[in-house]
Design an enzyme around this catalytic site. Structure first.
Site, PDB file in Angstrom:
ATOM      1  N   GLY A 152       0.838  -1.193   0.000  1.00  0.00           N
ATOM      2  CA  GLY A 152       0.000   0.000   0.000  1.00  0.00           C
ATOM      3  C   GLY A 152       0.873   1.243   0.000  1.00  0.00           C
ATOM      4  O   GLY A 152       1.986   1.223  -0.522  1.00  0.00           O
TER       5      GLY A 152
ATOM      6  N   GLU B 210       5.801  -3.297   0.876  1.00  0.00           N
ATOM      7  CA  GLU B 210       5.843  -2.969  -0.552  1.00  0.00           C
ATOM      8  C   GLU B 210       5.021  -1.702  -0.693  1.00  0.00           C
ATOM      9  O   GLU B 210       3.796  -1.729  -0.607  1.00  0.00           O
ATOM     10  CB  GLU B 210       5.250  -4.129  -1.351  1.00  0.00           C
ATOM     11  CG  GLU B 210       5.757  -4.198  -2.774  1.00  0.00           C
ATOM     12  CD  GLU B 210       4.992  -3.291  -3.705  1.00  0.00           C
ATOM     13  OE1 GLU B 210       5.311  -2.075  -3.740  1.00  0.00           O
ATOM     14  OE2 GLU B 210       4.090  -3.775  -4.374  1.00  0.00           O
TER      15      GLU B 210
ATOM     16  N   GLU C 282       4.172  10.189  -5.646  1.00  0.00           N
ATOM     17  CA  GLU C 282       3.470   9.131  -6.378  1.00  0.00           C
ATOM     18  C   GLU C 282       2.107   9.668  -6.810  1.00  0.00           C
ATOM     19  O   GLU C 282       1.314  10.120  -5.978  1.00  0.00           O
ATOM     20  CB  GLU C 282       3.295   7.895  -5.488  1.00  0.00           C
ATOM     21  CG  GLU C 282       2.736   6.711  -6.246  1.00  0.00           C
ATOM     22  CD  GLU C 282       2.627   5.446  -5.396  1.00  0.00           C
ATOM     23  OE1 GLU C 282       2.264   5.533  -4.216  1.00  0.00           O
ATOM     24  OE2 GLU C 282       2.893   4.356  -5.934  1.00  0.00           O
TER      25      GLU C 282
HETATM   26  P1  NDP Z   1      -3.329   2.443   2.012  1.00  0.00           P
HETATM   27  O1  NDP Z   1      -1.870   2.350   2.180  1.00  0.00           O
HETATM   28  O2  NDP Z   1      -4.080   3.362   2.893  1.00  0.00           O
HETATM   29  O3  NDP Z   1      -3.985   0.991   2.229  1.00  0.00           O
HETATM   30  C1  NDP Z   1      -3.355  -0.226   1.888  1.00  0.00           C
HETATM   31  C2  NDP Z   1      -3.916  -1.338   2.774  1.00  0.00           C
HETATM   32  O4  NDP Z   1      -3.617  -1.058   4.158  1.00  0.00           O
HETATM   33  C3  NDP Z   1      -5.436  -1.467   2.704  1.00  0.00           C
HETATM   34  O5  NDP Z   1      -5.820  -2.815   2.846  1.00  0.00           O
HETATM   35  C4  NDP Z   1      -5.857  -0.638   3.910  1.00  0.00           C
HETATM   36  O6  NDP Z   1      -7.139  -0.945   4.349  1.00  0.00           O
HETATM   37  C5  NDP Z   1      -4.825  -1.031   4.927  1.00  0.00           C
HETATM   38  N1  NDP Z   1      -4.665  -0.081   6.023  1.00  0.00           N
HETATM   39  C6  NDP Z   1      -5.035   1.225   6.091  1.00  0.00           C
HETATM   40  N2  NDP Z   1      -4.688   1.764   7.287  1.00  0.00           N
HETATM   41  C7  NDP Z   1      -4.079   0.789   7.996  1.00  0.00           C
HETATM   42  C8  NDP Z   1      -3.482   0.715   9.287  1.00  0.00           C
HETATM   43  N3  NDP Z   1      -3.421   1.770  10.113  1.00  0.00           N
HETATM   44  N4  NDP Z   1      -2.931  -0.456   9.672  1.00  0.00           N
HETATM   45  C9  NDP Z   1      -2.945  -1.526   8.866  1.00  0.00           C
HETATM   46  N5  NDP Z   1      -3.501  -1.529   7.627  1.00  0.00           N
HETATM   47  C10 NDP Z   1      -4.060  -0.385   7.190  1.00  0.00           C
HETATM   48  O7  NDP Z   1      -3.606   2.729   0.524  1.00  0.00           O
HETATM   49  P2  NDP Z   1      -4.902   3.317  -0.149  1.00  0.00           P
HETATM   50  O8  NDP Z   1      -5.662   2.159  -0.630  1.00  0.00           O
HETATM   51  O9  NDP Z   1      -5.656   4.290   0.697  1.00  0.00           O
HETATM   52  O10 NDP Z   1      -4.227   4.147  -1.331  1.00  0.00           O
HETATM   53  C11 NDP Z   1      -3.557   5.359  -1.025  1.00  0.00           C
HETATM   54  C12 NDP Z   1      -2.297   5.493  -1.819  1.00  0.00           C
HETATM   55  O11 NDP Z   1      -1.438   4.392  -1.608  1.00  0.00           O
HETATM   56  C13 NDP Z   1      -2.502   5.519  -3.299  1.00  0.00           C
HETATM   57  O12 NDP Z   1      -2.788   6.783  -3.690  1.00  0.00           O
HETATM   58  C14 NDP Z   1      -1.189   5.035  -3.834  1.00  0.00           C
HETATM   59  O13 NDP Z   1      -0.331   6.132  -3.942  1.00  0.00           O
HETATM   60  C15 NDP Z   1      -0.691   4.105  -2.768  1.00  0.00           C
HETATM   61  N6  NDP Z   1      -0.906   2.698  -3.082  1.00  0.00           N
HETATM   62  C16 NDP Z   1       0.143   1.960  -3.481  1.00  0.00           C
HETATM   63  C17 NDP Z   1      -0.041   0.640  -3.813  1.00  0.00           C
HETATM   64  C18 NDP Z   1       1.072  -0.194  -4.254  1.00  0.00           C
HETATM   65  O14 NDP Z   1       0.869  -1.127  -5.016  1.00  0.00           O
HETATM   66  N7  NDP Z   1       2.260   0.016  -3.780  1.00  0.00           N
HETATM   67  C19 NDP Z   1      -1.339  -0.006  -3.773  1.00  0.00           C
HETATM   68  C20 NDP Z   1      -2.378   0.865  -3.293  1.00  0.00           C
HETATM   69  C21 NDP Z   1      -2.150   2.153  -2.973  1.00  0.00           C
HETATM   70  P3  NDP Z   1      -8.401  -0.178   3.707  1.00  0.00           P
HETATM   71  O15 NDP Z   1      -8.297  -0.282   2.243  1.00  0.00           O
HETATM   72  O16 NDP Z   1      -9.495  -0.974   4.239  1.00  0.00           O
HETATM   73  O17 NDP Z   1      -8.297   1.233   4.217  1.00  0.00           O
END
Ligand code: NDP
Length: 515
Positions: A232, A254, A382
Site C-alpha cells: 500500500g 511494498e 506518487e
Molecule cells: P493504504 O496504504 O491506505 O492501504 C493499503 C492497505 O492497508 C489497505 O488494505 C488498507 O485498508 C490497509 N490499512 C489502512 N490503514 C491501515 C493501518 N493503520 N494499519 C494496517 N492496515 C491499514 O492505501 P490506499 O488504498 O488508501 O491508497 C492510497 C495510496 O497508496 C494511493 O494513492 C497510492 O499512492 C498508494 N498505493 C500503493 C499501492 C502499491 O501497489 N504500492 C497499492 C495501493 C495504494 P483499507 O483499504 O481498508 O483502508
C-alpha cells in the site's frame, strides 16, 4: 455471505465509495456505484479467532512434506485457471478495470503459484553447506522452516496479483495466511479464500479473510502473526511497521514508487513510446511499478514525444468493454491526480495530451506532460493515475541522476541498444526492465520489491519463498575434532596451534604495504 446485485449501465458521474455500518462492509462498483457485495466487518476478537484457527491449520500444513503441500496448491492452481473468467468478473466489478486486464493479473498470479509450489522444496528444503577448514569435523545443514501464520494486508489496484505474491509464496513455504483485503476489494479476497478451502482436505482454513478498514489491518498487525506482509502507501506502511514493532513482528513492506523510464539516444524509440504508454496508462496508472516519469535523451526527445502522443491519441478511459482502462478505483485519488497535473502546468510544464480538463469525476483521460520542473509534485510524489511526465536530458548520466532523485526506488525501465544493462545497474531501484516495461513482475524467479521509501523485503522468486520462512542452521559433529577449542580442557599448546593455523590461513590476505 455475499449479496451480489446486478450492474446497471455505466455512469461516469456516480461516486465510488465503500460504505460502512457497524456490521457490514459494502463493496461498490466504481463504474455504476451499485453494491456488488456485503461482508461482515471483523473486530479485534474476530481477528484473534481467525489467527487461532489459522494456527491449527498451520501446524497441520507444516507437518506435510513439500510434495503433499504442492499437490494441494496445484489443485488450487487448476481451480484458479479454470474459473479465471469468474474471478475476473469479481475483479472487474470491484475495481472497474477491463475484464481482459483482470484476466491478465489472474493469469500471472497463477503462474507465480505454480513456481512457488514447484520450487519450495529446492529453495527451502535441507541442504548441506561447507563447514570450512576450521570446523571440518562438522556437517553443516541449513533448511528453511515455516514461520507459522502470516498476515497479509493487500491493496485494491491488483487485488489478485499483488496479495498472491505474498499468499502463494507464504503457503508454499508451509504457512497459513490471514488476509485483510482492501476495503475496496473484499469480494476478490473472499473468492480466493473460498476457492482454496474447496481443495484443502477437511476445508482447513489455510487462507482466511478478515474484512474491514484500516482498524482491521491494525488489529492484524497486533494479533501476534509471525510475519506481516503489507502492500500500500508509504504512509500506511509506516503505521504498519510501528504497530508491528510493539510485538516485534517482522514486516515486509511494498510501498509504491515513482518509477522512471530512461530512453537513450540508441533506443528503439517507437518501442520505448509503446512501452511508456502501457506503463503509464494501463490500469488507469494505478500500478505501483507503473511509469510515472520518462527521461529521454534530447537527440530523440521530439521523436519520442511524437510517438507517445500518437499512441495515446487512441486511448480513452470508460466503463465499457472496449475502453483502454477503467475508472479510478479509489475516489480520492482523482484529487491527487488533479493537484499534480495543475502544479505541473502552473509551473511551466506543457500538457501535450490531456491536461487538467482530462481529470474528471471518476475517469481520468491519458495525460502526457513535458518539460515539467523537477521539483513539481508530478515529479516528486506518487501520482497513481494515468499521467506521465516526459523530461529531456543532455546525457544518460543526467537521466540516471534524475531518476534516482526521489526517495522511492521500486522499479524502472531502460530503453537502449548498447547501454541497457549498465543503465539498469545504475538505477537505484529493486527491479528494472531493459527494453521492456514491468516485465520483471511476470518472471516468477525474479524477486519483487524496492529500496528506500518503496519498502523492503521481497515477494516472488527464491527470496520471496525465504521471506516467509525461518532459516534453521544445524551443525552436526561427524568426527571428534583434532583440537577441542570449545572446552575448558583446552591447553596452551592448542591455543598456540590455533594461532598458527589462523596466521597460515588468513595472515597473507590483502597485506598492507607501506609506500
Ligand atoms: P493504504 O496504504 O491506505 O492501504 C493499503 C492497505 O492497508 C489497505 O488494505 C488498507 O485498508 C490497509 N490499512 C489502512 N490503514 C491501515 C493501518 N493503520 N494499519 C494496517 N492496515 C491499514 O492505501 P490506499 O488504498 O488508501 O491508497 C492510497 C495510496 O497508496 C494511493 O494513492 C497510492 O499512492 C498508494 N498505493 C500503493 C499501492 C502499491 O501497489 N504500492 C497499492 C495501493 C495504494 P483499507 O483499504 O481498508 O483502508
Amino acid at each position: 455471505m455475499t449479496d451480489t446485485l446486478s450492474s446497471a449501465q455505466p455512469s461516469a458521474d456516480l461516486p465510488t465509495a465503500t460504505v460502512h455500518d457497524a456490521e457490514q462492509l459494502e463493496s461498490l462498483s466504481p463504474i455504476t456505484g451499485d453494491v456488488v457485495g456485503r461482508y461482515p466487518v471483523a473486530d479485534a476478537e474476530a481477528v484473534a479467532d481467525a489467527i487461532a484457527r489459522a494456527r491449527e491449520a498451520a501446524d497441520w500444513w507444516a507437518a506435510l512434506d513439500f510434495g503433499r503441500r504442492k499437490a494441494v496448491l496445484d489443485q488450487w492452481r487448476g481451480v484458479l485457471a479454470r474459473r479465471m473468467a469468474q474471478l475476473a468478473d469479481v475483479v472487474h466489478r470491484e475495481t472497474g478495470k477491463p475484464h481482459a486486464d483482470a484476466q491478465l493479473e489472474i493469469g500471472l498470479a497463477v503462474d507465480h503459484l505454480a513456481w512457488a509450489a514447484g520450487h519450495a522444496k529446492k529453495v527451502l528444503g535441507p541442504h548441506r553447506v561447507s563447514a570450512g577448514l576450521l570446523m571440518a569435523n562438522q556437517a553443516a545443514t541449513v533448511e528453511y522452516l515455516p514461520r507459522g501464520v502470516i498476515g497479509v494486508i493487500g491493496p485494491w489496484n491488483y487485488p489478485v496479483f499483488t496479495p498472491m505474491g505474498s499468499i502463494a509464496y507464504a503457503l508454499a513455504a508451509g504457512n497459513a495466511v490471514v488476509f485483510k483485503p482492501s476495503e475496496l476489494t473484499p469480494g476478490v479476497g473472499q473468492w480466493l479464500a473460498d476457492s482454496l478451502a474447496e481443495v484443502v482436505p477437511d476445508g482447513r482454513p489455510l487462507l482466511q479473510c478478515v474484512h474491514g478498514r484500516g482498524e482491521v489491518g491494525d488489529a492484524l498487525c497486533r494479533s501476534g502473526v509471525d510475519k506481516l506482509a503489507f502492500t500500500g502507501s508509504t504512509a500506511t506502511g509506516r503505521k504498519v511497521m510501528a504497530a508491528c514493532a510493539e510485538t516485534l513482528t517482522p514486516v515486509l513492506i511494498e510501498a509504491g514508487g515513482k518509477d522512471a523510464m530512461l530512453v537513450a539516444d540508441d533506443a528503439d524509440v517507437s518501442a520505448a513510446a509503446d512501452a511508456a504508454a502501457w506503463g503509464a496508462f494501463s490500469n488507469a496508472g494505478q500500478t505501483c511499478v507503473g511509469i510515472e516519469r520518462v527521461y529521454v535523451h534530447e537527440s530523440v526527445a521530439d521523436e519520442f514525444v511524437r510517438e507517445l502522443t500518437s499512441r495515446t491519441a487512441g486511448l480513452s478511459a470508460a466503463g465499457d468493454v472496449g475502453s483502454a482502462y477503467g475508472p479510478m478505483t479509489l475516489p480520492g485519488q482523482v484529487d491527487v491526480v488533479r493537484r499534480h497535473v495543475t502544479d505541473a502546468v502552473e509551473r511551466g510544464g506543457r500538457a501535450v495530451v490531456g491536461g487538467v480538463e482530462a481529470v474528471g469525476e471518476a475517469y481520468v483521460q491519458p495525460t502526457v506532460l513535458v518539460d515539467v520542473p523537477e521539483d513539481s509534485s508530478a515529479v516528486t510524489e506518487e501520482t497513481f493515475g494515468p499521467t506521465v511526465v516526459v523530461n529531456r536530458v543532455a546525457s544518460m548520466d543526467e537521466a540516471v541522476s534524475r531518476a534516482n532523485g526521489t526517495g522511492y526506488g521500486l522499479g524502472g525501465s531502460v530503453f537502449s541498444k548498447a547501454q541497457g544493462m549498465t543503465l539498469a545497474r545504475a538505477m537505484r531501484s529493486g527491479m528494472v526492465a531493459v527494453n521492456g516495461v514491468i516485465s520483471f513482475a511476470g518472471i516468477p524467479a525474479l524477486p519483487f520489491g524496492g529500496v528506500g521509501s518503496s519498502g523492503f523485503g521481497r515477494i516472488h522468486g527464491a527470496d520471496g519463498l525465504r521471506e516467509f520462512a525461518s532459516p534453521k542452521a544445524i551443525a552436526r559433529q561427524r568426527v571428534r575434532p583434532l583440537m577441542n577449542l570449545t572446552s575448558f580442557g583446552r591447553t596452551p599448546a592448542m591455543d598456540k596451534n590455533f594461532a598458527t593455523v589462523i596466521a597460515a590461513l588468513h595472515g597473507r590476505a590483502t597485506q598492507f604495504r607501506k609506500r
